[in-house]
Design an enzyme around this catalytic site. Structure first.
Site, PDB file in Angstrom:
ATOM      1  N   HIS A 227       0.799  -1.184  -0.106  1.00 12.88           N
ATOM      2  CA  HIS A 227      -0.096  -0.074   0.041  1.00 12.88           C
ATOM      3  C   HIS A 227       1.003   1.206  -0.068  1.00 12.88           C
ATOM      4  O   HIS A 227       2.183   1.122   0.273  1.00 12.88           O
ATOM      5  CB  HIS A 227      -0.904   0.064   1.372  1.00 12.88           C
ATOM      6  CG  HIS A 227      -2.101  -1.024   1.369  1.00 12.88           C
ATOM      7  ND1 HIS A 227      -3.008  -1.099   2.215  1.00 12.88           N
ATOM      8  CD2 HIS A 227      -2.181  -2.248   0.498  1.00 12.88           C
ATOM      9  CE1 HIS A 227      -3.689  -2.014   1.841  1.00 12.88           C
ATOM     10  NE2 HIS A 227      -3.354  -2.705   0.894  1.00 12.88           N
TER      11      HIS A 227
ATOM     12  N   GLU B 110       1.192   3.775   1.940  1.00 16.22           N
ATOM     13  CA  GLU B 110       1.816   4.204   3.260  1.00 16.22           C
ATOM     14  C   GLU B 110       2.835   3.200   3.683  1.00 16.22           C
ATOM     15  O   GLU B 110       4.004   3.776   4.035  1.00 16.22           O
ATOM     16  CB  GLU B 110       0.453   4.332   4.329  1.00 16.22           C
ATOM     17  CG  GLU B 110      -0.425   5.175   4.226  1.00 16.22           C
ATOM     18  CD  GLU B 110      -1.738   4.623   3.421  1.00 16.22           C
ATOM     19  OE1 GLU B 110      -2.866   5.227   3.616  1.00 16.22           O
ATOM     20  OE2 GLU B 110      -1.544   3.725   2.534  1.00 16.22           O
TER      21      GLU B 110
ATOM     22  N   CYS C 105      -5.814   2.431   6.184  1.00 20.47           N
ATOM     23  CA  CYS C 105      -6.438   1.148   6.216  1.00 20.47           C
ATOM     24  C   CYS C 105      -5.895   0.450   7.524  1.00 20.47           C
ATOM     25  O   CYS C 105      -4.846   1.092   8.203  1.00 20.47           O
ATOM     26  CB  CYS C 105      -6.303  -0.020   5.138  1.00 20.47           C
ATOM     27  SG  CYS C 105      -4.587  -0.799   4.969  1.00 20.47           S
TER      28      CYS C 105
ATOM     29  N   CYS D  22      -2.040  -0.438   7.351  1.00 17.80           N
ATOM     30  CA  CYS D  22      -1.176   0.799   7.230  1.00 17.80           C
ATOM     31  C   CYS D  22      -1.179   1.687   8.550  1.00 17.80           C
ATOM     32  O   CYS D  22      -0.325   2.122   8.809  1.00 17.80           O
ATOM     33  CB  CYS D  22      -1.882   1.686   6.066  1.00 17.80           C
ATOM     34  SG  CYS D  22      -1.543   1.061   4.177  1.00 17.80           S
TER      35      CYS D  22
END
Length: 159
Positions: free
Chosen positions: A56, A58, A86, A89
């Site tokens: 992801h 991040e 999320c 993250c």
């Protein structure tokens, strides 16, 4: 830092998210990590091109920042992310010790376009034996040996 500085860094994260959709064919997410007013890392979501479900924006940006700063501790840094993090993250942000999170889109905005993490939050609230994914403890006594070694190791690096 002035609001215009925050907006500049957030715009960078937003631009990464749009570029990722238009050019890289990745997810619509971007993130930037800043320390002392300077960008130390920036990345978009690279799940599809890397075949890595943990890539992801991040997490990818945290990995780059740690490499660039030669540390696993990002205290003194802030993250600007194009979407509310999320659960994975958010956990990575806490583990990295970032000072603050700035985000643009909400988790509802993400859910509205097919990125819905609500089931993960729901699963975390359930007892392990009630979760959809079976969770089975195995060989705890053997695994505790490594924990005991860690506990008495005087040369360990705390993190």
């Amino acid at each position: 830092m002035e609001n215009s500085e925050h907006e500049k860094f957030m715009q960078m994260a937003i631009d990464l998210s749009a570029k990722n959709v238009n050019e890289e064919l990745g997810g619509p997410f971007g993130a930037v990590i800043v320390k002392d007013g300077q960008v130390v890392a920036a990345s978009a979501n690279t799940v599809v091109p890397t075949n890595d479900p943990t890539a992801h924006a991040e997490v990818s940006t945290i990995r780059l920042a740690c490499k660039n700063l030669n540390t696993f501790n990002l205290e003194g840094c802030v993250i600007y992310t194009s979407c509310e993090p999320c659960p994975m993250c958010l956990g990575a942000i806490y583990w990295a010790r970032l000072d603050k999170i700035y985000y643009a889109n909400t988790k509802k905005d993400a859910a509205d376009i097919g990125f819905d993490d609500a089931f993960i939050y729901e699963e975390l609230d359930k007892p392990m034996d009630k979760r959809k994914l079976p969770v089975i403890q195995l060989m705890r006594d053997q695994a505790l040996k490594a924990f005991k070694l860690w506990e008495v190791n005087e040369e360990k690096t705390h993190y």
